[in-house]
Design an enzyme around this catalytic site. Structure first.
Site, PDB file in Angstrom:
ATOM      1  N   LEU A  71      -5.204  -6.726  13.031  1.00  0.00           N
ATOM      2  CA  LEU A  71      -4.219  -6.984  14.145  1.00  0.00           C
ATOM      3  C   LEU A  71      -3.306  -5.943  14.725  1.00  0.00           C
ATOM      4  CD1 LEU A  71      -3.040  -9.343  15.780  1.00  0.00           C
ATOM      5  CD2 LEU A  71      -1.625  -9.701  14.104  1.00  0.00           C
ATOM      6  N   HIS A  72      -3.148  -5.707  15.874  1.00  0.00           N
ATOM      7  CA  HIS A  72      -2.458  -4.667  16.483  1.00  0.00           C
ATOM      8  C   HIS A  72      -2.265  -4.884  17.836  1.00  0.00           C
ATOM      9  CE1 HIS A  72      -6.453  -3.185  17.160  1.00  0.00           C
ATOM     10  NE2 HIS A  72      -5.935  -2.180  17.974  1.00  0.00           N
ATOM     11  N   PHE A  73      -1.188  -4.348  18.563  1.00  0.00           N
ATOM     12  CA  PHE A  73      -1.067  -4.528  19.718  1.00  0.00           C
ATOM     13  C   PHE A  73      -0.797  -2.750  20.210  1.00  0.00           C
ATOM     14  CE2 PHE A  73       0.567  -8.365  18.537  1.00  0.00           C
ATOM     15  CZ  PHE A  73       0.150  -9.249  19.791  1.00  0.00           C
TER      16      PHE A  73
END
Length: 452
Positions: free
Chosen positions: A243-245
């Site tokens: 999970l990453h932006f």
């Protein structure tokens, strides 16, 4: 059903990103890479920025009242961009993105083209599955706990005492799984970083309410419309299933931000939902809300709906958190099925959130020199859902929003307003039945009530 796969060239986001075969057992004394895994994390310290939680959606009036409350350090200038420049001086990036040629393409939209030949060189091909938006986290593959601690700029957490705080050397909170901001070693633009929520929980690339609010909090804390955050789901050109932006700074408006919109409706929590007009990719825009949490939850619920229905999508958080763009897309599926024109494939452009927003990273000099608004439009039009499919997906999204509001107990008669029936400013944008959207939301609410 056959699994859809395409040969992908993975984007290297960390200097320690390697194939599984290179990731063998490490010695007990540490792996020698000063990473974020158990072998190296004990006793390690990193800067910590604790931000003040913002309850209300930020607007000009609200922000002017906070002028006397300064950040402990300038968040965007000193921490994000300043620390990013420090890592550039230390030679941690694979190339100098500030030397890449960039231009605004002449035309109505002002698409932005960048020539970034270094982004796809010397990378090994890999198999990338595009038919499943949700896939389990695999700790054996590259994930962000394998990055070097020197690539991490700071920990990013809400403040405990409602006031922002900066601690230059704070213990890394493994038990509570701190969130971190790290550099992307293959940057697209100046200040390109990764926001990795709850890094030690080993979350797959899957949006939830908490993680989306964190991303929105970062946009608000930066407080600059030219610093934007983006998200790519699996199947919509995310390359790491952790999970990453992403975020970076570019001091020019994105074409998507200048596109006209038509208001569809306002939810009971005050979030206004618009449809993009006269843009090659069909999408929704979210604004407002009684609180920042309401805005975050409405968009997060929309993303969760797309995930659960196996629909790839991209998200752009713009205007310092005031506007959020959501695009369901189908380019990778078309690519796997052989339905994309070979001329477009030859450009090797993967239309992820930045490209969809109008910042197109080109890898060949001939494509950069021949860049035109027509070519940009042709590429992005392949990303978009058809009008019929767009309406079907929107019906799913509005049903999910209605159910999400029900979970909070907002069972009010006036939860969904009547739509804005003002005609679109552009007649050729395509007429849409004004009643279809709120009807879908009301139907969703009724279904929630039946299920309960």
């Amino acid at each position: 059903m056959n699994t859809l796969r395409i040969k992908r060239v993975p984007t290297v986001v960390s200097n320690y990103q390697k194939e599984d075969s290179d990731d063998g057992a490490r010695q007990v004394g540490g792996c020698g890479r000063n990473c974020l895994k158990q072998c190296c994390i004990q006793g390690a310290k990193l800067p910590l920025y604790a931000y003040k939680k913002v309850k209300d959606v930020v607007n000009e009036k609200a922000s002017s009242g906070d002028e006397n409350k300064e950040q402990p350090v300038p968040f965007l200038d000193s921490l994000v961009l300043g620390e990013w420049e420090d890592r550039m001086q230390k030679g941690l990036f694979r190339y100098d993105v500030t030397a890449c040629e960039t231009k605004v393409i002449p035309g109505e939209y002002g698409f932005i083209a960048q020539l970034n030949e270094g982004r796809h060189l010397k990378k090994r091909p890999t198999e990338f599955r595009v038919d499943k938006v949700l896939q389990p986290f695999d700790g054996n593959k590259f994930n962000f706990t394998k990055v070097g601690q020197e690539e991490v700029l700071f920990q990013f957490e809400p403040s405990n005492d409602e006031e922002p705080e900066f601690i230059p050397n704070a213990p890394i909170d493994v038990e509570n799984s701190t969130s971190v901001v790290a550099i992307n070693v293959s940057p697209i633009e100046y200040g390109h970083v990764l926001l990795i929520p709850r890094i030690f929980e080993s979350l797959p690339q899957r949006i939830d309410r908490e993680s989306f609010l964190l991303a929105l909090d970062m946009a608000v804390e930066a407080g600059n419309p030219y610093f934007r955050l983006g998200y790519n789901s699996l199947g919509a050109f995310a390359t790491i299933n952790h999970l990453h932006f992403q975020a970076y700074y570019l001091a020019t408006p994105f074409p998507i931000e200048k596109a006209p919109t038509r208001k569809i409706t306002t939810a009971g929590n005050g979030v206004k939902i618009f449809e993009l007009l006269k843009y090659p990719v069909r999408g929704l825009v979210f604004e407002g809300g009684d609180t920042l949490q309401d805005l975050a939850n409405t968009v997060a619920d929309s993303c969760i709906c797309l995930q659960d229905n196996n629909i790839p999508f991209n998200v752009l958080i713009a205007d310092a958190g005031k506007r959020i763009f959501l695009f369901a897309q189908c380019y990778a599926e078309k690519q796997a099925l052989g339905e994309v024109n070979q001329e477009l494939l030859d450009t090797q452009v993967n239309p992820a959130v930045w490209e969809v927003s109008g910042h197109i990273v080109l890898k060949r000099k001939e494509d950069y020199e021949g860049a035109s608004e027509q070519n940009a439009w042709r590429l992005l039009a392949e990303v978009s859902l058809s009008e019929e499919r767009f309406q079907e997906v929107n019906a799913l999204i509005f049903e999910a929003i209605a159910c999400g509001d029900d979970e909070k107990g907002n069972l009010t008669e006036n939860m969904i307003e009547e739509p804005d029936v003002t005609p679109p400013s552009h007649e050729d944008a395509g007429a849409i039945n004004n009643s279809s959207y709120p009807a879908a939301m009301v139907a969703g609410k009724q279904e929630c009530l039946v299920q309960q």
